[in-house]
Design an enzyme around this catalytic site. Structure first.
Site, PDB file in Angstrom:
ATOM      1  N   GLU A  52     -25.606  13.345  44.738  1.00  0.00           N
ATOM      2  CA  GLU A  52     -24.740  12.790  43.818  1.00  0.00           C
ATOM      3  C   GLU A  52     -24.219  13.808  42.924  1.00  0.00           C
ATOM      4  OE1 GLU A  52     -27.678  11.589  44.695  1.00  0.00           O
ATOM      5  OE2 GLU A  52     -27.631   9.520  44.476  1.00  0.00           O
ATOM      6  N   PHE A 114     -39.559   0.644  39.465  1.00  0.00           N
ATOM      7  CA  PHE A 114     -38.996   1.623  40.244  1.00  0.00           C
ATOM      8  C   PHE A 114     -37.764   2.155  40.287  1.00  0.00           C
ATOM      9  CE2 PHE A 114     -36.989   2.205  44.796  1.00  0.00           C
ATOM     10  CZ  PHE A 114     -37.792   3.374  45.115  1.00  0.00           C
ATOM     11  N   GLN A 115     -37.501   3.388  40.368  1.00  0.00           N
ATOM     12  CA  GLN A 115     -36.213   4.010  40.017  1.00  0.00           C
ATOM     13  C   GLN A 115     -35.470   3.791  38.702  1.00  0.00           C
ATOM     14  OE1 GLN A 115     -33.589   3.508  43.485  1.00  0.00           O
ATOM     15  NE2 GLN A 115     -34.819   5.294  44.459  1.00  0.00           N
ATOM     16  N   LYS A 164     -29.092  -4.023  36.575  1.00  0.00           N
ATOM     17  CA  LYS A 164     -28.620  -4.774  37.978  1.00  0.00           C
ATOM     18  C   LYS A 164     -28.428  -6.304  37.559  1.00  0.00           C
ATOM     19  CE  LYS A 164     -29.797  -5.140  42.697  1.00  0.00           C
ATOM     20  NZ  LYS A 164     -30.735  -4.926  44.051  1.00  0.00           N
ATOM     21  N   MET A 482     -23.426  38.721  41.723  1.00  0.00           N
ATOM     22  CA  MET A 482     -23.244  38.895  40.489  1.00  0.00           C
ATOM     23  C   MET A 482     -24.555  39.245  39.841  1.00  0.00           C
ATOM     24  SD  MET A 482     -21.070  39.238  38.008  1.00  0.00           S
ATOM     25  CE  MET A 482     -19.660  38.518  37.955  1.00  0.00           C
TER      26      MET A 482
HETATM   27  C1  TPP Z   1     -26.986  26.974  39.401  1.00  0.00           C
HETATM   28  C2  TPP Z   1     -26.852  28.121  39.290  1.00  0.00           C
HETATM   29  N1  TPP Z   1     -27.983  29.009  39.418  1.00  0.00           N
HETATM   30  C3  TPP Z   1     -28.071  30.179  39.160  1.00  0.00           C
HETATM   31  C4  TPP Z   1     -26.909  30.782  38.706  1.00  0.00           C
HETATM   32  C5  TPP Z   1     -27.049  32.217  38.249  1.00  0.00           C
HETATM   33  N2  TPP Z   1     -26.053  33.048  39.159  1.00  0.00           N
HETATM   34  C6  TPP Z   1     -24.901  33.320  38.736  1.00  0.00           C
HETATM   35  S1  TPP Z   1     -23.681  34.120  39.934  1.00  0.00           S
HETATM   36  C7  TPP Z   1     -25.257  33.882  40.942  1.00  0.00           C
HETATM   37  C8  TPP Z   1     -25.113  34.518  42.310  1.00  0.00           C
HETATM   38  C9  TPP Z   1     -23.971  34.065  43.139  1.00  0.00           C
HETATM   39  O1  TPP Z   1     -23.955  34.449  44.427  1.00  0.00           O
HETATM   40  P1  TPP Z   1     -22.896  34.003  45.342  1.00  0.00           P
HETATM   41  O2  TPP Z   1     -22.541  32.738  45.400  1.00  0.00           O
HETATM   42  O3  TPP Z   1     -23.215  34.700  46.869  1.00  0.00           O
HETATM   43  O4  TPP Z   1     -21.702  34.902  44.857  1.00  0.00           O
HETATM   44  P2  TPP Z   1     -21.362  36.609  44.586  1.00  0.00           P
HETATM   45  O5  TPP Z   1     -21.558  36.877  43.276  1.00  0.00           O
HETATM   46  O6  TPP Z   1     -22.245  37.205  45.745  1.00  0.00           O
HETATM   47  O7  TPP Z   1     -20.013  36.456  44.932  1.00  0.00           O
HETATM   48  C10 TPP Z   1     -26.196  33.610  40.651  1.00  0.00           C
HETATM   49  C11 TPP Z   1     -27.640  33.301  40.993  1.00  0.00           C
HETATM   50  C12 TPP Z   1     -25.756  29.951  38.448  1.00  0.00           C
HETATM   51  N3  TPP Z   1     -24.749  30.395  37.946  1.00  0.00           N
HETATM   52  N4  TPP Z   1     -25.849  28.445  38.854  1.00  0.00           N
END
Ligand code: TPP
Ligand code: MG
Lengths: 584, 186
Positions: A52, A114-115, A164, A482
């Site tokens: 979803e 449920f749910q 529902k 990042m």
């Molecule tokens: C759902 C979620 N969890 C954690 C983060 C924190 N976060 C931001 S960028 C990143 C790394 C992303 O890695 P990747 O997709 O390989 O991109 P890159 O920076 O390597 O280009 C994380 C863990 C986030 N933005 N969203």
């Protein structure tokens, strides 16, 4: 005369009346009556997702690329809770979507059935408005109101929760025109006196700057056209937030690039040094302002926003104009012209000279390599090889997202779909499918990081089933890039859990899904590989192995002012304030 | 060495500015919020306060227009002028909110709260409680040989003062409605 029909039929009828063509959804016990109705008609297409969260991001991609309300349909309990991330994403980026959720029958609400989940309770803080409909007679009107609320004023996500028994029961259908919407009518026209102040300030400013945001896109293509006209007529420089890219064309004469934490040097220094800032539909996000105390210290600030709560929320402005960007720009432009279309030519010439000096720093310069693919180079080649195509870009979240914003050029609004406010990893792949469903013949590319991409990769199944030939352009650095960058710069190089370990073989994964996989690690092969991806008539997973330790620059570390920007690796070696931080 | 001159092994790592850069005088404001009387609307309004970290000193709500299904929420909140403005703007943009009045900013207003105060005691203390209640125009609405329940209306400060006086005389329990407020004049 009103028509009697079941609640489930009303849902489908209301969607049809609202012009909905496609619903992204996933069935379950509490929405089966609605699925039964969907089965018995052909006007509305149902796209079966794999999770979803995917449905909601697809609805977002659809909405952002068309300007229409995107619709997702989920079952009660886990279906609804899986929608929460997408709803929050849409709330922070002001994306108009409607989520319809099933609920346990009214007589079971509150029994931990449920749910059963308190869906309106859970989603209250992440929707613009939500409703639990307990009476079939009110269902159609509520859905029409939900569409109205979602697309009016500052757009946003809405949710209608339908037990529902309400779906089975018969009731009177309220047609769209009869639905009561008059009590929610956000103000569109800006205050005349404020617009006059704005125009007066524009006539004399020495160092003016348009700072544009997602509000320009949300206001519609007309607003972008007006912005372009205004910029062309005044010759003022224009910068934009991540969300506003494409409102003013990247090839435009006055474009000085994106601003913000990973924005361009010239754009950030222009923000810092301007004497008149004209904020058009942006919201002074912390990724933009850096340290508030030192934010654009010498400027008078004008802020145009349809949401009064955005004005003076973070940054106090001199002139706040509550209204729709398109309406306000039109009136301001008209007034400015009738007053003689005046600008401070002398000041402006000097200002552009100063900007040109900043531009000469060439802040996006990176060290290319013949041995490894630099992510920036990959994007430059992607840009070059797709130029002029009917192209839409989505992204995941991370370094690749910022590089995409820096190295790809957007010529038109609604062509750039990215999770700006919430920064949701896992957004890009489903969003790309939503965009592709809306624009079947266009080229849709998701610029992804390998880690983000894995978060919703199950949606490749959806892409296959619904023949959405989305291109997954993964800049694979085998790192949560990042995060790794922040750890390097801010946490003493302690790389805590920022490796992407045990990655799948993306080519085999593509084969497993039945689409095409391409892997590449030699810069010399890049062009051919990109061409192969573009030529393939179907979804492609493109595993672009890139330099693992590249950092994304420029960077303004959080809490730092614009003029303490890091320009490159060399800057990170020493003390800020010496060579790296170029003071204005 | 890292960008912010943080040495390897260092623990100073906050990238965010944690101080409120706009600290100013804190003011109390009484807001009247006219809303659609629908399920969930009160939760949405309260959720705004908790979600965005605003204060609620007092809150009352009741339907005031039965035919139009409108409720009036009276909320006493506090914050810097900027925060108060922001609270009002955030309330105004809510879909089920019809109107927001800042009774503190819009001119003089009357503010009243009702309290029921239970005092238990015998002898001198009991007589003293009754005497003070008279001065405060509190009515006795229940009495036993060893207790009174007083009913009084007034500003929150008056109720506070009354409660303070009752404490040494045997204050047992107090129930307060929160503030209801209207602007003075027409
Ligand atoms: C759902 C979620 N969890 C954690 C983060 C924190 N976060 C931001 S960028 C990143 C790394 C992303 O890695 P990747 O997709 O390989 O991109 P890159 O920076 O390597 O280009 C994380 C863990 C986030 N933005 N969203
Ligand atoms: Mg990565």
């Amino acid at each position: 005369m009103t028509k009697q029909m079941s609640g489930a039929r009303m849902v489908v009828q209301a969607l049809k009346d609202q012009g909905v063509e496609v619903v992204f959804g996933y069935p379950g016990g509490a929405v089966l009556p609605i699925y039964d109705e969907i089965f018995q008609q052909n006007d509305i297409r149902h796209v079966l997702v794999r999770h979803e969260q995917g449905a909601v991001h697809m609805a977002e991609g659809y909405a952002r690329s068309t300007g229409k309300v995107g619709v997702a349909l989920v079952t009660s309990g886990p279906g609804a809770t899986n929608a929460v991330t997408g709803l929050t994403d849409a709330l922070l980026d002001s994306i108009p979507i409607l989520v319809i959720s099933g609920q346990v029958p009214t007589f079971m609400i509150g029994t931990d059935g449920f749910q059963e989940a308190d869906t309106v309770g859970i989603t209250r803080p992440c929707t613009k408005m939500n409703w639990l409909v307990k009476d079939t007679n009110r269902l159609a009107e509520t859905i029409h109101q939900a569409f109205h609320v979602s697309r009016s004023g500052r757009p946003g996500p809405v949710l209608v929760d339908i037990p529902k028994d309400v779906q089975f029961a018969l009731g009177d259908y309220t047609p769209m025109e009869k639905a009561k919407t008059d009590h929610y009518q956000p103000r569109m026209k800006g205050d005349e006196a404020a617009i006059t102040r704005m125009v007066e300030m524009m006539e004399t400013a020495e160092r003016p700057l348009f700072y544009t945001g997602g509000g320009v896109i949300n206001s519609g293509p007309g607003a972008s056209a007006l912005l372009r006209e205004f910029v062309a007529a005044t010759g003022f420089p224009v910068t934009s937030t991540l969300m506003g890219l494409g409102a003013y064309p990247a090839s435009g004469k006055s474009w000085i690039g994106m601003l913000g934490m990973h924005g361009l040097y010239e754009a950030n220094l222009a923000m810092h040094g301007c004497d008149l800032m004209i904020n058009v539909g942006a919201r002074f996000d912390d990724r933009i302002t850096g340290r508030i105390k030192d934010f654009s210290p010498h400027s008078k600030k004008i802020h145009i926003d349809i949401d009064p709560s955005s004005i003076n929320k973070v940054i106090r402005v001199d002139v706040g104009i509550v209204g729709d960007v398109g309406h306000v720009l039109e009136e301001a432009l008209h007034l400015w012209k009738t007053r003689g279309a005046r600008v401070n030519r002398e000041g402006l010439a000097k200002w552009w000279k100063q900007i040109a000096e900043w531009q000469a720093v060439k802040c996006l310069t990176y060290k290319n390599s013949t041995k490894v693919i630099k992510p920036q180079y990959a994007l430059q080649r992607l840009e070059a090889l797709t130029k002029g195509m009917d192209r839409y870009i989505t992204t995941e979240v991370g370094q690749h997202q910022m590089w995409a914003a820096q190295f790809l050029g957007f010529e038109d609004p609604n062509r750039w779909m990215t999770s700006g406010g919430l920064g949701t990893m896992g957004y890009g792949l489903p969003a790309s499918i939503g965009v592709q469903i809306a624009h079947p013949d266009a080229l849709v590319i998701n610029v992804a990081g390998e880690a983000s991409w894995l978060m919703n990769m199950q949606e490749m199944g959806t892409a296959m089933q619904f023949r959405a030939p989305v291109k997954q352009f993964i800049l694979n650095n085998e790192r949560l890039g990042m995060v790794r960058q922040w750890q390097e710069l801010l946490h003493g190089e302690r790389y805590s859990s920022s490796w992407s370990e045990s990655l799948p073989d993306f080519v085999k994964l593509a084969e497993a899904f039945g689409c095409k996989g391409i892997r590449i690690d030699d810069p010399a092969d890049l062009d051919e590989a990109i061409k192969e991806m573009l030529a393939y008539n179907g979804p492609v997973i493109f595993d672009c192995r890139v330099e693992k330790h590249e950092n994304c620059f420029p960077m303004i570390p959080s809490g730092k002012p614009h003029n303490e920007m890091l320009l490159g690796d060399a800057d990170t070696q020493g003390v800020i304030g010496a060579k790296g931080a170029v003071l204005v | 060495m890292s960008a912010l001159n943080i040495k390897k092994g260092s623990t100073s790592h906050s990238a965010y500015e944690l101080r409120d850069p706009n600290a100013e005088v804190i003011e109390a404001h009484t807001l009247a919020v006219i809303v659609e009387n629908e399920p969930g609307v009160l939760a949405r309004v309260i959720g705004l306060f908790s979600g965005r970290g605003y204060n609620i000193d007092s809150l009352t709500v009741a339907e005031v227009d039965h035919t139009g299904h409108r409720s009036r929420i009276t909320v006493v909140t506090r914050g810097t002028p900027q925060v108060i403005d922001q609270i009002e703007a955030q309330l105004r943009r809510m879909v089920p909110v019809y109107a927001v009045h800042d009774l503190t900013a819009e001119g003089p207003s009357v503010q009243r709260e009702l309290a029921l105060v239970k005092v238990a005691g015998k002898g001198e203390a009991r007589i003293e409680a009754l005497r003070l209640a008279e001065i405060f125009r509190a009515n006795v609405v229940d009495s036993t040989l060893e207790s009174f329940v007083f009913e009084m209306t007034g500003t929150p400060e008056k109720i506070d003062a009354f409660a303070d006086l009752m404490r040494p005389l045997g204050l047992r329990e107090i129930a307060r409605t929160g503030v209801a407020a209207l602007a003075r004049g027409i």
